[in-house]
Design a protein around this motif. Sequence first.
Motif, short mmCIF file in Angstrom:
data_model
loop_
_atom_site.label_atom_id
_atom_site.label_comp_id
_atom_site.label_asym_id
_atom_site.label_seq_id
_atom_site.Cartn_x
_atom_site.Cartn_y
_atom_site.Cartn_z
N GLY A 76 0.67 -1.09 -0.17
CA GLY A 76 0.28 -0.06 -0.39
C GLY A 76 0.82 1.29 0.01
N LEU A 77 1.73 0.93 -0.04
CA LEU A 77 3.54 2.12 -0.32
C LEU A 77 3.10 2.76 -1.08
CD1 LEU A 77 5.66 1.48 2.74
CD2 LEU A 77 3.49 2.83 2.75
N GLU A 78 3.81 3.95 -1.73
CA GLU A 78 4.17 4.54 -3.20
C GLU A 78 4.92 3.33 -3.15
OE1 GLU A 78 4.33 6.15 -0.47
OE2 GLU A 78 3.28 7.80 -0.64
N VAL A 79 5.84 3.39 -2.60
CA VAL A 79 7.13 1.92 -3.43
C VAL A 79 6.42 1.12 -4.21
CG1 VAL A 79 7.42 0.72 -1.63
CG2 VAL A 79 9.60 1.14 -3.41
N ALA A 80 4.88 0.24 -4.25
CA ALA A 80 4.71 -0.32 -5.42
C ALA A 80 4.32 -0.36 -6.20
CB ALA A 80 3.82 -0.35 -4.20
N GLY A 81 3.97 1.57 -6.27
CA GLY A 81 3.51 2.12 -7.62
C GLY A 81 5.03 2.16 -8.34
N VAL A 82 5.76 2.08 -7.67
CA VAL A 82 7.60 2.50 -9.05
C VAL A 82 8.05 1.55 -9.18
CG1 VAL A 82 7.35 5.18 -9.34
CG2 VAL A 82 8.39 3.64 -7.14
N ALA A 83 8.02 0.48 -8.32
CA ALA A 83 9.28 -0.31 -8.00
C ALA A 83 9.01 -1.59 -9.26
CB ALA A 83 9.55 -1.26 -6.54
N SER A 84 9.87 -2.23 -9.47
CA SER A 84 9.67 -3.60 -10.18
C SER A 84 8.67 -4.70 -9.39
CB SER A 84 11.04 -3.86 -11.01
OG SER A 84 11.43 -5.03 -9.59
N GLU A 85 8.43 -5.83 -9.88
CA GLU A 85 7.86 -6.71 -8.86
C GLU A 85 8.68 -8.18 -8.43
OE1 GLU A 85 4.81 -8.51 -10.55
OE2 GLU A 85 4.74 -10.62 -9.22
N SER A 86 9.56 -8.09 -8.95
CA SER A 86 10.62 -8.52 -7.91
C SER A 86 11.48 -7.67 -6.97
CB SER A 86 11.81 -9.03 -9.33
OG SER A 86 12.93 -8.11 -9.91
N ALA A 87 11.77 -6.24 -7.31
CA ALA A 87 12.31 -5.11 -5.88
C ALA A 87 11.62 -5.66 -5.26
CB ALA A 87 12.75 -4.10 -6.82
N MET A 88 9.74 -4.79 -5.73
CA MET A 88 9.22 -5.69 -4.40
C MET A 88 8.74 -6.64 -3.55
SD MET A 88 7.22 -2.41 -3.68
CE MET A 88 6.06 -3.68 -2.63
N THR A 89 9.36 -7.73 -4.43
CA THR A 89 9.09 -8.93 -3.62
C THR A 89 10.24 -8.69 -2.66
OG1 THR A 89 8.12 -9.61 -4.99
CG2 THR A 89 8.92 -11.25 -3.90
N ARG A 90 11.26 -9.13 -3.28
CA ARG A 90 12.59 -9.19 -2.35
C ARG A 90 12.74 -8.49 -1.09
NH1 ARG A 90 18.60 -8.45 -3.49
NH2 ARG A 90 19.52 -9.62 -2.41
N VAL A 91 12.35 -7.08 -1.77
CA VAL A 91 13.15 -6.20 -0.52
C VAL A 91 11.85 -5.96 0.17
CG1 VAL A 91 13.84 -3.97 -0.50
CG2 VAL A 91 14.92 -5.17 -2.16
N GLN A 92 11.02 -5.68 -0.24
CA GLN A 92 10.23 -4.73 0.66
C GLN A 92 8.20 -5.97 1.26
OE1 GLN A 92 9.36 -1.88 1.43
NE2 GLN A 92 10.09 -0.89 -0.16
N LEU A 93 8.20 -7.49 0.39
CA LEU A 93 7.78 -8.25 1.05
C LEU A 93 7.93 -9.08 2.09
CD1 LEU A 93 4.90 -9.89 0.66
CD2 LEU A 93 5.98 -11.66 -1.37
N THR A 94 9.66 -9.33 1.55
CA THR A 94 10.72 -10.40 1.90
C THR A 94 10.19 -11.51 2.52
OG1 THR A 94 10.33 -9.51 4.24
CG2 THR A 94 12.02 -8.51 3.35
N PRO A 95 9.38 -12.36 1.12
CA PRO A 95 9.46 -13.85 1.05
C PRO A 95 9.57 -15.02 2.41
CG PRO A 95 9.43 -13.80 -0.50
CD PRO A 95 10.19 -12.13 -0.33
N HIS A 96 8.66 -15.64 3.57
CA HIS A 96 9.33 -16.84 3.86
C HIS A 96 8.43 -17.84 3.51
CE1 HIS A 96 6.83 -16.90 6.78
NE2 HIS A 96 6.18 -15.68 6.43
N THR A 97 9.30 -19.22 3.90
CA THR A 97 8.11 -20.49 3.77
C THR A 97 8.21 -20.72 5.66
OG1 THR A 97 9.69 -21.21 2.78
CG2 THR A 97 7.69 -20.69 1.66
N VAL A 98 8.92 -20.21 6.23
CA VAL A 98 8.93 -20.59 7.50
C VAL A 98 7.67 -21.70 8.34
CG1 VAL A 98 9.72 -20.16 10.16
CG2 VAL A 98 10.61 -19.30 8.21
N ASP A 99 8.03 -23.13 8.77
CA ASP A 99 6.50 -23.66 9.27
C ASP A 99 6.87 -23.43 10.78
OD1 ASP A 99 4.94 -25.80 10.55
OD2 ASP A 99 6.44 -26.96 8.82
#
Length: 262
Positions: free
Chosen positions: A198-221
Amino acid sequence: PDIDVIALEATNEPLNLNGSTRAAGAVSVAAGEADRAWSAAWARFSDAHAVDLTPPAPDSVGLASTDPQTRLAAVRAELDAVRTKLDRALLVEGVWRATWPHDRLVFGSSRLVRVADDVLPGKRVPVHANRGLAGIDGTIGAAIGAALSSTDTGVTRVLLGDLALLHDAGSLLMPDGEPRPRIQVIVGNDGGGTIFDGLEVAGVASESAMTRVQLTPHTVDLSVLAAAYRWEYARATTRSELDTALLAPVAGPQLIEVPLER
Ligand SMILES: Cc1ncc(C[n+]2csc(CCOP(=O)(O)OP(=O)(O)O)c2C)c(N)n1
């Protein structure tokens, strides 16, 4: 020199941080007239904008009907209500409904506290949140402190996101000999920090950069994490599973995972 430092005498160790620290057994902040007016206005606004999320009462007349069609429709409505998948609003509503004045609720920083602010009506329950620089730091540790320092008999519930939990996973450690508080950590697991969508950065960053830097996904059980620290674990995907988990007897620390869509 212009900072008034007050040390709470929780232990017998004298604490003098600045040469003029005052000792006190307890501290309370007296609300002035302006504070009371402000919080009353806030409570009125909150109640006026609350969303009614209470589950529909079972149609007892329909369920007892001798007409098969009517009965079937009532059973279907009942099952639909029970099977409704949890989203953020239903999650905060379920936790709010389960929490009473002798309990405590601690909100982590991020989306769930904002959804709670948007949809919940006022209720006289003690609610805590870390603000300012603390961010997502130490949310579980703070809640354990709230649980241990409370003289009430109730349950301390913490509602937070998955990154806030993982960031403070070390606080799940309860050393031998220390009290194990009655605490439920309820984690809305959407696989990363989705507030940044929901931040401005989501409108300008590439999807892969958004995912890696902002979402920081994880699959911790998280069930394995809970087991590693000897916490009880439950997973809830529907309203009825959440109610069951929240109202189960709480003898010690419990982790309740609620999977959420991004
Ligand atoms: C100590 C600290 N580091 C970083 C941040 C920035 N920050 C704000 S929200 C957030 C992610 C929160 O993710 P999660 O707890 O999963 O909640 P969600 O956004 O999914 O609701 C981060 C890293 C912060 N608030 N505090």
